[in-house]
Design a protein around this motif. Structure first.
Motif, mmCIF file in Angstrom:
data_model
loop_
_atom_site.group_PDB
_atom_site.id
_atom_site.type_symbol
_atom_site.label_atom_id
_atom_site.label_comp_id
_atom_site.label_asym_id
_atom_site.label_seq_id
_atom_site.Cartn_x
_atom_site.Cartn_y
_atom_site.Cartn_z
ATOM 1 N N LYS A 3 0.906 -0.695 -0.168
ATOM 2 C CA LYS A 3 0.120 -0.120 0.299
ATOM 3 C C LYS A 3 0.965 1.366 -0.237
ATOM 4 C CE LYS A 3 -3.606 -2.019 2.431
ATOM 5 N NZ LYS A 3 -4.857 -1.733 3.689
ATOM 6 N N PRO A 4 0.388 2.390 -0.912
ATOM 7 C CA PRO A 4 0.710 3.782 -0.795
ATOM 8 C C PRO A 4 0.793 4.620 1.232
ATOM 9 C CG PRO A 4 -0.906 3.651 -1.887
ATOM 10 C CD PRO A 4 -0.935 2.248 -1.254
ATOM 11 N N ILE A 5 1.850 5.011 1.130
ATOM 12 C CA ILE A 5 1.882 4.844 2.580
ATOM 13 C C ILE A 5 3.108 6.314 2.645
ATOM 14 C CG2 ILE A 5 2.439 4.970 5.440
ATOM 15 C CD1 ILE A 5 2.152 1.558 4.546
ATOM 16 N N MET A 6 2.630 7.371 3.925
ATOM 17 C CA MET A 6 3.408 8.585 3.890
ATOM 18 C C MET A 6 3.886 8.280 5.330
ATOM 19 S SD MET A 6 4.057 11.689 2.630
ATOM 20 C CE MET A 6 2.966 12.915 2.679
ATOM 21 N N THR A 7 4.873 8.892 5.919
ATOM 22 C CA THR A 7 5.110 8.378 7.435
ATOM 23 C C THR A 7 4.661 9.343 8.395
ATOM 24 O OG1 THR A 7 7.234 9.545 7.234
ATOM 25 C CG2 THR A 7 7.111 7.631 6.807
ATOM 26 N N ASP A 8 3.872 10.651 7.876
ATOM 27 C CA ASP A 8 3.020 11.518 8.830
ATOM 28 C C ASP A 8 2.030 10.550 9.951
ATOM 29 O OD1 ASP A 8 2.096 11.851 6.015
ATOM 30 O OD2 ASP A 8 0.994 12.954 6.636
ATOM 31 N N ASN A 9 1.333 8.987 9.205
ATOM 32 C CA ASN A 9 0.628 9.055 10.035
ATOM 33 C C ASN A 9 0.915 7.699 9.952
ATOM 34 O OD1 ASN A 9 -1.433 10.041 8.680
ATOM 35 N ND2 ASN A 9 -1.780 9.699 6.791
ATOM 36 N N ILE A 10 2.085 7.137 10.786
ATOM 37 C CA ILE A 10 2.834 6.418 11.102
ATOM 38 C C ILE A 10 2.508 5.567 12.634
ATOM 39 C CG2 ILE A 10 4.024 7.210 12.890
ATOM 40 C CD1 ILE A 10 6.414 4.470 11.923
ATOM 41 N N ALA A 11 1.631 7.016 13.240
ATOM 42 C CA ALA A 11 1.258 7.204 14.476
ATOM 43 C C ALA A 11 0.306 6.182 14.672
ATOM 44 C CB ALA A 11 0.722 8.413 15.028
ATOM 45 N N HIS A 12 -1.062 6.110 13.944
ATOM 46 C CA HIS A 12 -2.518 5.139 13.756
ATOM 47 C C HIS A 12 -1.824 3.154 13.600
ATOM 48 C CE1 HIS A 12 -4.593 8.661 13.466
ATOM 49 N NE2 HIS A 12 -3.531 9.521 12.239
ATOM 50 N N ILE A 13 -0.567 3.501 11.834
ATOM 51 C CA ILE A 13 -0.039 1.546 12.316
ATOM 52 C C ILE A 13 0.083 1.651 13.359
ATOM 53 C CG2 ILE A 13 1.569 0.846 11.256
ATOM 54 C CD1 ILE A 13 1.484 2.574 8.749
ATOM 55 N N LEU A 14 1.210 2.343 14.574
ATOM 56 C CA LEU A 14 1.612 1.581 15.682
ATOM 57 C C LEU A 14 0.150 1.598 17.018
ATOM 58 C CD1 LEU A 14 4.792 3.920 16.079
ATOM 59 C CD2 LEU A 14 4.720 2.113 16.304
ATOM 60 N N PHE A 15 -0.603 2.468 16.792
ATOM 61 C CA PHE A 15 -2.081 2.109 17.609
ATOM 62 C C PHE A 15 -2.368 0.988 17.253
ATOM 63 C CE2 PHE A 15 -3.440 7.251 17.649
ATOM 64 C CZ PHE A 15 -2.237 7.075 18.843
#
Length: 368
Positions: A311-323
């Motif tokens: 999937k295409p990802i931008m690292t500014d949204n990594i918080a939601h992956i970590l949650f």
């Protein structure tokens, strides 16, 4: 304003039960070019430890990840906050996610090898800016259970301190580790010993049109050696958590141009980004490593990781992956549409360099 917001979050955050007995580790690297990673088919073996983890079936490598900035300070503020750059949100108006881990019951540790947060006299401008955010008074007072001591010359020595701080990995622990990685002057990021001088200028072979001088080849070899050294330190962290219920997430703040787009070394902010420069500076390595015990405990989450790697990802949204990885999706700051592990994920526009759509720069038929 930002500190006031964090205090309001603390006051309003609902109290809950204890989190799962889980170690979550987020390692933020520095200046790590995807182009120079053998995990992504670079011809020199710069990531032998991580390749072994991938082959063991514990490391899940994401293929299409970009960072919004090629500035450490800008990246850190946006990565550690729950805002979305692509949706036009500013970091200073949003929660800092390590604080949310603390409020959810995790023991939170900050390990930063790039600056001494308590010695202002030693800092330069960007150090002060990073420290004012990562170790702001509200964070020191309410977020961290431990902040690392003074930086070490090399990341290896710094990781020594991290590993020695535990007799065993503690339950319900969140660690934020910020490394020096491959920061500019890469030859100074690893010990100049036979063990780490693995690549030589003679190993650097490119298309004849590159027209590399001997000095350029030496610079590239140093960068590749720093990348291999960084890989070893990541391997040591993984080894420490191998027998625990643990998940390790790694990405760097940004990439680096190691004569990959022309005759330039380092990074640069220019108004218009070419595809070659965007690839060098904004495409970054990203992986999730899961221990065998984590895989056994959370098979559904592991399945979600496996489905997300392209999937295409931008690292500014990594918080939601970590949650998601920490089983914290019930907190009010989690947004499923920004979580690449969720079936509801929808990638926001991947805005780089403040105004350019990365996918348009790369010549894709339409912006995401």
């Amino acid at each position: 304003m930002w500190e006031r917001l964090q205090k309001d979050i603390i006051a309003d955050y609902p109290s809950g039960g204890q989190p799962d007995s889980l170690s979550v580790v987020f390692v933020l690297g520095e200046s790590h070019s995807k182009i120079h990673s053998s995990l992504y088919a670079y011809p020199l073996c710069t990531n032998p430890r991580m390749e072994k983890e991938r082959d063991r079936g514990n490391l899940y490598l994401f293929q299409d990840v970009v960072t919004p900035y090629c500035s450490t300070t800008e990246v850190i503020k946006n990565v550690l906050s729950v805002n979305s750059v692509g949706d036009g949100e500013a970091w200073q108006n949003h929660a800092c996610f390590p604080l949310l881990f603390k409020l959810s019951g995790y023991n939170v540790q900050l390990w930063d090898n790039q600056n001494d947060m308590f010695d202002v006299g030693r800092k330069v401008g960007w150090d002060i800016d990073i420290s004012n955010f990562m170790a702001a008074d509200v964070m020191k007072d309410y977020c961290y259970d431990f902040i690392s001591p003074k930086p070490s010359r090399y990341d290896g020595e710094f990781i020594d301190g991290y590993l020695e701080s535990y007799s065993t990995p503690s339950a319900s622990n969140f660690s934020l580790i910020h490394l020096y990685g491959q920061h500019i002057m890469a030859s100074s990021r690893f010990p100049q010993t036979v063990e780490w001088l693995h690549f030589k200028s003679a190993d650097i072979v490119r298309d004849k049109s590159a027209r590399l001088t001997d000095e350029m080849k030496n610079d590239i070899a140093s960068y590749d050696n720093a990348t291999r050294y960084n890989d070893h330190q990541l391997g040591r962290i993984i080894d420490f958590y191998r027998d625990s219920i643990a998940v390790v997430v790694y990405c760097p703040d940004h990439g680096d141009d190691i004569y990959d787009s022309g005759s330039f070394l380092g990074r640069r902010n220019i108004r218009t980004t070419t595809p070659e420069l965007a690839k060098a500076l904004y495409e970054v390595p990203f992986f999730v490593w899961c221990s065998d015990r984590y895989k056994s405990e959370y098979p559904e989450i592991v399945g979600s990781i496996q489905k997300a790697v392209n999937k295409p990802i931008m690292t500014d949204n990594i918080a939601h992956i970590l949650f998601h990885l920490a089983n914290m999706t019930d907190n009010s700051y989690y947004v499923a549409s920004r979580d690449a592990l969720s079936d509801d994920y929808h990638c926001p526009p991947r805005i780089i360099n403040r105004s350019e759509n990365y996918d348009v720069v790369m010549g894709r038929t339409s912006a995401r």
